[in-house]
Design a protein around this motif. Structure first.
Motif, PDB file in Angstrom:
ATOM      1  N   VAL A   1       0.859  -1.184   0.000  1.00  0.00           N
ATOM      2  CA  VAL A   1       0.000   0.000   0.000  1.00  0.00           C
ATOM      3  C   VAL A   1       0.891   1.229   0.000  1.00  0.00           C
ATOM      4  O   VAL A   1       1.818   1.329   0.810  1.00  0.00           O
TER       5      VAL A   1
ATOM      6  N   GLY B   1       1.113   5.117   0.693  1.00  0.00           N
ATOM      7  CA  GLY B   1       0.433   6.275   1.277  1.00  0.00           C
ATOM      8  C   GLY B   1       0.821   7.490   0.451  1.00  0.00           C
ATOM      9  O   GLY B   1       0.580   7.536  -0.756  1.00  0.00           O
TER      10      GLY B   1
ATOM     11  N   ALA C   1       1.621   7.073   8.491  1.00  0.00           N
ATOM     12  CA  ALA C   1       2.105   7.560   9.790  1.00  0.00           C
ATOM     13  C   ALA C   1       1.847   6.528  10.888  1.00  0.00           C
ATOM     14  O   ALA C   1       2.715   6.264  11.727  1.00  0.00           O
TER      15      ALA C   1
ATOM     16  N   LEU D   1       4.111   3.383  10.592  1.00  0.00           N
ATOM     17  CA  LEU D   1       5.499   3.576  11.011  1.00  0.00           C
ATOM     18  C   LEU D   1       5.602   4.272  12.368  1.00  0.00           C
ATOM     19  O   LEU D   1       6.678   4.592  12.830  1.00  0.00           O
TER      20      LEU D   1
ATOM     21  N   ALA E   1      13.082  11.761   1.581  1.00  0.00           N
ATOM     22  CA  ALA E   1      12.100  10.961   2.323  1.00  0.00           C
ATOM     23  C   ALA E   1      12.338  11.071   3.830  1.00  0.00           C
ATOM     24  O   ALA E   1      12.167  10.101   4.568  1.00  0.00           O
TER      25      ALA E   1
ATOM     26  N   THR F   1      11.649   2.849   4.059  1.00  0.00           N
ATOM     27  CA  THR F   1      11.090   1.584   3.552  1.00  0.00           C
ATOM     28  C   THR F   1      11.566   1.388   2.116  1.00  0.00           C
ATOM     29  O   THR F   1      11.405   2.291   1.291  1.00  0.00           O
TER      30      THR F   1
ATOM     31  N   TRP G   1      11.340  -0.797  -1.371  1.00  0.00           N
ATOM     32  CA  TRP G   1      10.563  -1.787  -2.146  1.00  0.00           C
ATOM     33  C   TRP G   1      11.373  -2.199  -3.363  1.00  0.00           C
ATOM     34  O   TRP G   1      11.725  -1.366  -4.200  1.00  0.00           O
TER      35      TRP G   1
HETATM   36  C1  LIG Z   1      10.132  16.530   4.571  1.00  0.00           C
HETATM   37  C2  LIG Z   1       9.910  15.256   5.361  1.00  0.00           C
HETATM   38  C3  LIG Z   1       9.889  15.313   6.751  1.00  0.00           C
HETATM   39  C4  LIG Z   1       9.660  14.149   7.494  1.00  0.00           C
HETATM   40  N1  LIG Z   1       9.654  14.240   8.865  1.00  0.00           N
HETATM   41  C5  LIG Z   1       9.394  13.126   9.581  1.00  0.00           C
HETATM   42  C6  LIG Z   1       9.358  13.195  11.027  1.00  0.00           C
HETATM   43  O1  LIG Z   1       9.568  14.227  11.644  1.00  0.00           O
HETATM   44  N2  LIG Z   1       9.052  12.066  11.701  1.00  0.00           N
HETATM   45  C7  LIG Z   1       8.779  10.882  11.083  1.00  0.00           C
HETATM   46  O2  LIG Z   1       8.482   9.886  11.760  1.00  0.00           O
HETATM   47  N3  LIG Z   1       8.840  10.779   9.724  1.00  0.00           N
HETATM   48  C8  LIG Z   1       9.135  11.864   8.970  1.00  0.00           C
HETATM   49  N4  LIG Z   1       9.194  11.783   7.604  1.00  0.00           N
HETATM   50  C9  LIG Z   1       9.027  10.471   6.937  1.00  0.00           C
HETATM   51  C10 LIG Z   1       7.574  10.146   6.477  1.00  0.00           C
HETATM   52  O3  LIG Z   1       6.807  11.303   6.277  1.00  0.00           O
HETATM   53  C11 LIG Z   1       6.890   9.265   7.509  1.00  0.00           C
HETATM   54  O4  LIG Z   1       7.567   8.046   7.663  1.00  0.00           O
HETATM   55  C12 LIG Z   1       5.423   8.953   7.171  1.00  0.00           C
HETATM   56  O5  LIG Z   1       4.867   8.214   8.225  1.00  0.00           O
HETATM   57  C13 LIG Z   1       5.218   8.200   5.872  1.00  0.00           C
HETATM   58  O6  LIG Z   1       3.855   8.328   5.523  1.00  0.00           O
HETATM   59  P1  LIG Z   1       3.362   8.121   4.030  1.00  0.00           P
HETATM   60  O7  LIG Z   1       1.907   8.322   3.974  1.00  0.00           O
HETATM   61  O8  LIG Z   1       4.161   8.942   3.096  1.00  0.00           O
HETATM   62  O9  LIG Z   1       3.677   6.572   3.846  1.00  0.00           O
HETATM   63  P2  LIG Z   1       4.416   5.854   2.620  1.00  0.00           P
HETATM   64  O10 LIG Z   1       5.780   6.415   2.498  1.00  0.00           O
HETATM   65  O11 LIG Z   1       3.560   5.864   1.431  1.00  0.00           O
HETATM   66  O12 LIG Z   1       4.487   4.374   3.196  1.00  0.00           O
HETATM   67  C14 LIG Z   1       5.312   4.077   4.304  1.00  0.00           C
HETATM   68  C15 LIG Z   1       4.974   2.671   4.785  1.00  0.00           C
HETATM   69  O13 LIG Z   1       3.653   2.656   5.327  1.00  0.00           O
HETATM   70  C16 LIG Z   1       2.880   1.674   4.649  1.00  0.00           C
HETATM   71  N5  LIG Z   1       1.495   2.151   4.527  1.00  0.00           N
HETATM   72  C17 LIG Z   1       1.060   3.294   3.952  1.00  0.00           C
HETATM   73  N6  LIG Z   1      -0.280   3.380   4.051  1.00  0.00           N
HETATM   74  C18 LIG Z   1      -0.688   2.252   4.676  1.00  0.00           C
HETATM   75  C19 LIG Z   1      -1.960   1.717   5.052  1.00  0.00           C
HETATM   76  N7  LIG Z   1      -3.107   2.376   4.797  1.00  0.00           N
HETATM   77  N8  LIG Z   1      -2.008   0.522   5.677  1.00  0.00           N
HETATM   78  C20 LIG Z   1      -0.871  -0.160   5.937  1.00  0.00           C
HETATM   79  N9  LIG Z   1       0.368   0.273   5.599  1.00  0.00           N
HETATM   80  C21 LIG Z   1       0.449   1.462   4.986  1.00  0.00           C
HETATM   81  C22 LIG Z   1       3.543   1.494   3.299  1.00  0.00           C
HETATM   82  O14 LIG Z   1       3.222   0.235   2.729  1.00  0.00           O
HETATM   83  C23 LIG Z   1       4.998   1.636   3.667  1.00  0.00           C
HETATM   84  O15 LIG Z   1       5.468   0.421   4.192  1.00  0.00           O
HETATM   85  C24 LIG Z   1       9.439  12.919   6.837  1.00  0.00           C
HETATM   86  C25 LIG Z   1       9.465  12.870   5.422  1.00  0.00           C
HETATM   87  C26 LIG Z   1       9.708  14.029   4.702  1.00  0.00           C
HETATM   88  C27 LIG Z   1       9.719  13.949   3.191  1.00  0.00           C
END
Ligand SMILES: Cc1cc2nc3c(=O)[nH]c(=O)nc-3n(C[C@H](O)[C@H](O)[C@H](O)COP(=O)(O)OP(=O)(O)OC[C@H]3O[C@@H](n4cnc5c(N)ncnc54)[C@H](O)[C@@H]3O)c2cc1C
Length: 306
Positions: A69, A71, A142, A145, A229, A303, A305
């Motif tokens: 999936v 996000g 969110a 993770l 990322a 993560t 892939w």
């Molecule tokens: C500018 C920037 C700042 C950031 N700051 C932080 C921070 O301060 N703290 C932090 O923790 N992270 C941070 N991140 C990293 C990132 O935003 C987080 O890890 C976030 O939780 C990822 O969410 P996403 O929706 O983009 O997930 P994705 O990157 O799309 O997916 C991440 C994982 O979650 C899984 N997933 C997604 N949706 C679902 C679902 N519905 N059900 C089951 N699994 C799912 C995916 O399969 C994958 O394994 C940052 C990234 C950027 C680019």
């Protein structure tokens, strides 16, 4: 190895049931990720409702196909060669709901952005997720993770999750039944988060806003702009990964178009058309450096892939 023709029945299903999803397998996934690189998936589909999700999940389960999936793609690096199996995005209305259940509780769909959630709860005078302001994530990513910042993480506010399991059934799980921790959310690897019930505490709107403003300003100073990322590595127990890599002189190290950020040594920026292989090589170099010079094993927060 997935055989592409395996997906024909699934493609035909969505052609006949367009209200459930849209197949777009020809597309590279690069545009959907923070790094803006990476190849295609064998099968890529936007899912519009629970029935569509159920069909993909059960199909993949029966045919032993890997299902990922996506996000908002702000934590994933997708191999240049693409990935075997299916990738879905949950883009329909059921995944975008953000419904107030009572004074302090909300039901939040997996594709709601943290930005929206923070805005809605702040306006309602509810504190709990303002610490996460600036994280460009979907709720699903969110929670998966356990995204966090400033000593807080999203799962502090999650009461229960409703997930789809490989049999296509929805299950609601109280968070007290699952372990969560540092970047360790409550979902099992084969569970897809559909929505979460979240509880917040009442607070003064201006106090919440002030905290958000202060955090936003600090993040602006620390987090570089551009294609990346967020943090690549988890913080080892002994030292934050960014501090360690800074001390090892890693800021500015480049591999083709991929570069360790000058502002934050735990962030790799895709400066000029780097491929995923360049980013992976750079990651390997950083891991080796930490191992050989400090005897520290860096663990990925990112993560991958492939
Ligand atoms: C500018 C920037 C700042 C950031 N700051 C932080 C921070 O301060 N703290 C932090 O923790 N992270 C941070 N991140 C990293 C990132 O935003 C987080 O890890 C976030 O939780 C990822 O969410 P996403 O929706 O983009 O997930 P994705 O990157 O799309 O997916 C991440 C994982 O979650 C899984 N997933 C997604 N949706 C679902 C679902 N519905 N059900 C089951 N699994 C799912 C995916 O399969 C994958 O394994 C940052 C990234 C950027 C680019």
């Amino acid at each position: 190895m997935t055989v592409l023709s395996q997906f024909v029945p699934l493609e035909m299903y969505f052609q006949k049931n367009p209200s459930e999803g849209l197949v777009q397998s020809g597309r590279t996934l690069a545009r959907y990720t923070g790094f803006h690189c990476g190849g295609k998936a064998d099968f890529f589909c936007d899912i519009y409702d629970i029935e569509g999700l159920k069909n993909v999940v059960m199909f993949c389960n029966i045919h032993s196909i890997t299902l990922n999936v996506l996000g908002f793609g702000t934590n994933v690096l997708i191999a240049d060669e693409g990935i075997c199996g299916a990738v879905v995005r949950l883009t329909g209305l059921p995944f975008l709901l953000c419904e107030r259940l009572d004074e302090a509780r909300f039901r939040v769909g997996s594709r709601v952005s943290l930005q929206k959630l923070i805005g809605v709860t702040c306006k309602a005078g509810l504190s709990g997720c303002e610490w996460l302001v600036g994280i460009p994530a979907s709720l699903g990513g969110a929670v998966r993770l356990n995204a966090g910042a400033y000593g807080h993480d999203i799962c502090e506010s999650v009461e229960s999750i409703t997930v789809m399991k490989p049999d296509g059934c929805l299950h609601t799980i109280d968070l007290s039944q699952r372990l969560t921790g540092y970047r360790q959310g409550p979902c099992e690897p084969d569970e897809i988060l559909v929505y979460a019930d979240m509880a917040f505490s009442a607070d003064d709107v201006s106090a919440i806003s002030e905290r958000m403003t202060a955090i936003s300003a600090e993040r602006k100073r620390k987090i570089p702009p551009g294609r990346h990322a967020g943090c690549v590595f988890k913080n080892p127990p002994s030292i934050p990964a960014g501090k360690l890599l800074d001390e090892l002189g890693c800021k500015g190290i480049a591999q083709q178009g991929a570069c360790v950020s000058i502002e934050h040594a735990n962030i790799i920026v895709n400066k000029s058309n780097a491929g995923s292989s360049d980013i992976l090589t750079l990651i390997e170099r950083l891991i080796n450096k930490a191992r050989s010079e400090r005897n520290i094993e860096l663990e990925l927060e990112l993560t991958i892939w492939r």
